[in-house]
Design a protein around this motif. Structure first.
Motif, PDB file in Angstrom:
ATOM      1  N   GLU A 170       0.869  -1.187   0.000  1.00 44.89           N
ATOM      2  CA  GLU A 170       0.000   0.000   0.000  1.00 44.89           C
ATOM      3  C   GLU A 170       0.897   1.226   0.000  1.00 44.89           C
ATOM      4  N   GLU A 171       0.606   2.189  -0.874  1.00 41.22           N
ATOM      5  CA  GLU A 171       1.565   3.246  -1.162  1.00 41.22           C
ATOM      6  C   GLU A 171       1.976   4.084   0.045  1.00 41.22           C
ATOM      7  N   SER A 172       1.051   4.398   0.934  1.00 42.77           N
ATOM      8  CA  SER A 172       1.438   5.232   2.072  1.00 42.77           C
ATOM      9  C   SER A 172       2.247   4.441   3.088  1.00 42.77           C
ATOM     10  N   ALA A 173       1.915   3.147   3.271  1.00 43.66           N
ATOM     11  CA  ALA A 173       2.717   2.290   4.148  1.00 43.66           C
ATOM     12  C   ALA A 173       4.105   2.079   3.552  1.00 43.66           C
ATOM     13  N   LEU A 174       4.172   2.039   2.236  1.00 48.26           N
ATOM     14  CA  LEU A 174       5.464   1.912   1.552  1.00 48.26           C
ATOM     15  C   LEU A 174       6.352   3.113   1.854  1.00 48.26           C
ATOM     16  N   MET A 175       5.760   4.307   1.826  1.00 47.96           N
ATOM     17  CA  MET A 175       6.533   5.510   2.128  1.00 47.96           C
ATOM     18  C   MET A 175       6.996   5.527   3.580  1.00 47.96           C
ATOM     19  N   GLU A 176       6.120   5.084   4.502  1.00 48.54           N
ATOM     20  CA  GLU A 176       6.514   5.006   5.906  1.00 48.54           C
ATOM     21  C   GLU A 176       7.708   4.073   6.068  1.00 48.54           C
ATOM     22  N   SER A 177       7.662   2.924   5.414  1.00 51.02           N
ATOM     23  CA  SER A 177       8.753   1.958   5.497  1.00 51.02           C
ATOM     24  C   SER A 177      10.040   2.534   4.922  1.00 51.02           C
ATOM     25  N   LEU A 178       9.931   3.211   3.803  1.00 45.80           N
ATOM     26  CA  LEU A 178      11.105   3.791   3.157  1.00 45.80           C
ATOM     27  C   LEU A 178      11.740   4.866   4.030  1.00 45.80           C
ATOM     28  N   GLU A 179      10.919   5.542   4.813  1.00 49.04           N
ATOM     29  CA  GLU A 179      11.434   6.579   5.717  1.00 49.04           C
ATOM     30  C   GLU A 179      12.009   5.989   7.004  1.00 49.04           C
ATOM     31  N   GLY A 180      12.006   4.658   7.112  1.00 48.42           N
ATOM     32  CA  GLY A 180      12.599   4.017   8.270  1.00 48.42           C
ATOM     33  C   GLY A 180      11.649   3.802   9.423  1.00 48.42           C
ATOM     34  N   LYS A 181      10.360   3.944   9.164  1.00 42.54           N
ATOM     35  CA  LYS A 181       9.356   3.766  10.214  1.00 42.54           C
ATOM     36  C   LYS A 181       8.593   2.464  10.002  1.00 42.54           C
ATOM     37  N   ARG A 182       7.707   2.143  10.943  1.00 42.86           N
ATOM     38  CA  ARG A 182       6.896   0.954  10.807  1.00 42.86           C
ATOM     39  C   ARG A 182       5.972   1.111   9.602  1.00 42.86           C
ATOM     40  N   GLY A 183       5.824   0.037   8.817  1.00 43.33           N
ATOM     41  CA  GLY A 183       5.037   0.107   7.584  1.00 43.33           C
ATOM     42  C   GLY A 183       3.545   0.045   7.832  1.00 43.33           C
ATOM     43  N   ILE A 184       2.973   1.143   8.280  1.00 44.88           N
ATOM     44  CA  ILE A 184       1.520   1.235   8.478  1.00 44.88           C
ATOM     45  C   ILE A 184       0.993   2.378   7.628  1.00 44.88           C
ATOM     46  N   PRO A 185      -0.271   2.312   7.206  1.00 46.62           N
ATOM     47  CA  PRO A 185      -0.803   3.331   6.284  1.00 46.62           C
ATOM     48  C   PRO A 185      -0.986   4.695   6.928  1.00 46.62           C
ATOM     49  N   ARG A 186      -0.965   5.705   6.080  1.00 45.62           N
ATOM     50  CA  ARG A 186      -1.230   7.076   6.507  1.00 45.62           C
ATOM     51  C   ARG A 186      -2.695   7.423   6.241  1.00 45.62           C
ATOM     52  N   ILE A 187      -3.182   8.380   6.989  1.00 47.44           N
ATOM     53  CA  ILE A 187      -4.523   8.911   6.733  1.00 47.44           C
ATOM     54  C   ILE A 187      -4.444   9.831   5.517  1.00 47.44           C
ATOM     55  N   ARG A 188      -5.393   9.691   4.597  1.00 52.43           N
ATOM     56  CA  ARG A 188      -5.426  10.535   3.401  1.00 52.43           C
ATOM     57  C   ARG A 188      -6.797  11.173   3.242  1.00 52.43           C
ATOM     58  N   PRO A 189      -6.870  12.441   2.732  1.00 55.38           N
ATOM     59  CA  PRO A 189      -5.752  13.279   2.292  1.00 55.38           C
ATOM     60  C   PRO A 189      -4.873  13.738   3.469  1.00 55.38           C
ATOM     61  N   PRO A 190      -3.673  14.295   3.134  1.00 53.81           N
ATOM     62  CA  PRO A 190      -3.143  14.603   1.800  1.00 53.81           C
ATOM     63  C   PRO A 190      -2.682  13.345   1.063  1.00 53.81           C
ATOM     64  N   PHE A 191      -2.701  13.430  -0.254  1.00 57.78           N
ATOM     65  CA  PHE A 191      -2.301  12.319  -1.098  1.00 57.78           C
ATOM     66  C   PHE A 191      -0.815  12.451  -1.476  1.00 57.78           C
ATOM     67  N   PRO A 192      -0.178  11.338  -1.824  1.00 59.28           N
ATOM     68  CA  PRO A 192       1.267  11.351  -2.099  1.00 59.28           C
ATOM     69  C   PRO A 192       1.703  12.353  -3.170  1.00 59.28           C
ATOM     70  N   ALA A 193       0.856  12.566  -4.176  1.00 57.61           N
ATOM     71  CA  ALA A 193       1.248  13.489  -5.245  1.00 57.61           C
ATOM     72  C   ALA A 193       1.469  14.908  -4.722  1.00 57.61           C
ATOM     73  N   VAL A 194       0.914  15.210  -3.551  1.00 56.53           N
ATOM     74  CA  VAL A 194       1.081  16.537  -2.945  1.00 56.53           C
ATOM     75  C   VAL A 194       2.004  16.471  -1.729  1.00 56.53           C
ATOM     76  N   VAL A 195       1.731  15.515  -0.840  1.00 59.07           N
ATOM     77  CA  VAL A 195       2.562  15.322   0.359  1.00 59.07           C
ATOM     78  C   VAL A 195       2.906  13.840   0.457  1.00 59.07           C
ATOM     79  N   GLY A 196       4.115  13.492   0.056  1.00 63.71           N
ATOM     80  CA  GLY A 196       4.517  12.089   0.041  1.00 63.71           C
ATOM     81  C   GLY A 196       5.762  11.827   0.860  1.00 63.71           C
ATOM     82  N   LEU A 197       6.797  11.287   0.221  1.00 62.36           N
ATOM     83  CA  LEU A 197       8.046  10.991   0.925  1.00 62.36           C
ATOM     84  C   LEU A 197       8.625  12.251   1.559  1.00 62.36           C
ATOM     85  N   TRP A 198       8.918  12.160   2.864  1.00 60.35           N
ATOM     86  CA  TRP A 198       9.485  13.279   3.607  1.00 60.35           C
ATOM     87  C   TRP A 198       8.748  14.595   3.344  1.00 60.35           C
ATOM     88  N   GLY A 199       7.447  14.484   3.094  1.00 57.47           N
ATOM     89  CA  GLY A 199       6.613  15.659   2.902  1.00 57.47           C
ATOM     90  C   GLY A 199       6.656  16.260   1.517  1.00 57.47           C
TER      91      GLY A 199
END
Length: 430
Positions: A170-199
């Protein structure tokens, strides 16, 4: 994996499979990185429109990324291919890793990004080594890093390995994992195209989509679109597994008939058994009965048929399959992979697994069948991410389309399929 083929295949993404394209010189000899050089001479909107007009689905919101951003923009390749029944990205990483890199760079040019990440599932460790070597080789030739192809444009690509969690697909959990955090989903909005990896604004696509982009840029949107159906352009890597004479990954035009795919491309059912059901797009998609398979394999057609194309993982079940056992096996997977973040998914998958275990063992009550439907329907749309829906949708379809089979397990009756010795023949989803 042994490479298979069929005369109906249209090889676009798979055109370099088995041709040694992991070697950079070989990749370059097979038109590699020509698309990037062409894209460097195009305007960003021109790249976006070319891909949009091609009919390629799953573009990841490139058109929604703000042109001006105070924070860096990122391209993220989702290579966490964890959907049961699906193994297409595996072949891309194994046979054509530079195509993924090239697709990431072109996506970066389209949105003004200078950084890309390729995230590969933890179980693909040996493929991660291939991808890391491909990235290293591209840097050594000046195809990545500062001033790529002498254009003045800088672009860096990094590899990142997962830890074996389905949830991070799941894309938001993927970003959390990539940032070194636990891979759990984010609340949306905001969507990744606006606020994604490291904001920062982030474009996320899977490996197959990104590997298709260089071919579109070189061949043109019209050519690619005409390979498929209206609104569903191009080809798709379909993963055929289960009870088939010729299982494998085949690249076929979008809209290819599912029945023909099973009986002609896949070679039909072994031992002259009858077809019982088909899971058309990976384990999270609603099952189709044998009477429903005369359908085009594209997003819109399968939606009308009551299912989804999903990941293109086609799992074929013959007449000896116990649907209750198959539903239980599916639910065991989703219960195990639930991150536990939200109650409907955490509790729902647990109770569904327990109920299915009891039902299959012959200890179920008549009300259990309706309770399975009730629990599943109350999970839909009530979870932070689609994992709850992925567990609920196939379960609902199993019960509604094969209710008699569930009823046959009541009153302490043993599973007729296990009694016939067919339990070991449940298909292994690739």
């Amino acid at each position: 994996m042994h490479l298979v083929s069929h005369p109906d295949e249209v090889k676009v993404v798979s055109k370099r499979f088995g041709k040694g394209a992991t070697d950079l010189d070989r990749y370059l000899a097979l038109d590699g990185y020509k698309a990037v050089q062409k894209a460097l001479g195009m305007q960003p909107d021109g790249i976006i429109n070319e891909v949009k007009n091609s009919g390629l689905r799953g573009r990841g919101g490139a058109g929604f990324v703000p042109k001006q951003s105070a924070k860096p923009k990122y391209i993220l390749c989702n290579g966490d291919e964890s959907e049961p029944g699906t193994c297409k990205d595996r072949l891309i990483f194994e046979h054509d890793p530079h195509a993924v890199i090239e697709g990431v760079v072109i996506a970066g040019l389209a949105v003004g990004s200078h950084t890309g990440y390729i995230y590969i599932r933890g179980e693909y460790r040996y493929l991660s080594n291939l991808m890391q070597k491909a990235i290293k080789d591209a840097y050594a030739r000046g195809l990545l890093g500062k001033n790529i192809f002498g254009s003045g444009y800088d672009f860096d690509v990094y590899w990142h390995g997962g830890a074996g969690a389905y949830e991070v697909g799941e894309e938001s959990a993927l970003m959390e994992s990539l940032e070194g955090k636990r891979g759990i989903p984010r609340i949306r909005p905001p969507f990744p195209a606006v606020v994604g990896l490291w904001g920062g604004p982030t474009v996320i696509n899977n490996a197959e989509t990104l590997a298709s982009v260089p071919h579109i840029i070189l061949g043109g949107a019209e050519w690619y679109s005409n390979l498929g159906t209206p609104k569903n352009g191009g080809t798709r890597l379909f993963c055929l597994s289960g009870h088939l004479n010729r299982p494998g990954v085949y690249e076929l035009p979008m809209g290819y008939n599912l029945k023909k795919m099973i009986y002609e491309v896949g070679g039909g059912i072994p031992n002259r058994k009858k077809l019982k059901a088909v899971v058309p797009g990976g384990s999270s998609t609603p099952v189709l009965t044998a009477d429903e398979i005369d359908a085009p394999m594209d997003f819109d057609s399968l939606m009308k048929a009551g299912s989804m194309l999903g990941s293109g993982g086609v799992v074929v079940l013959d007449e000896t399959t116990c649907i209750v056992k198959f539903a239980l096996r599916t639910m065991k997977f989703y219960r195990h992979e639930s991150c536990g973040w939200c109650i409907p998914c955490r509790e729902g998958t647990d109770w569904l697994e327990k109920t299915l275990i009891r039902l299959h063992a012959g200890g179920g009550l008549k009300k259990d069948i309706d309770n399975i439907l009730y629990l599943s329907e109350n999970m839909l749309g009530r979870t932070f991410c689609p994992l709850g829906d992925a567990a609920a949708m196939p379960t609902i379809a199993f019960v509604k389309k094969f209710r008699k089979e569930f009823e046959d397990h009541l009153e302490a009756r043993p599973c007729a399929f296990e009694a016939a010795g067919s339990v070991e023949r449940l298909p292994v989803m690739a």
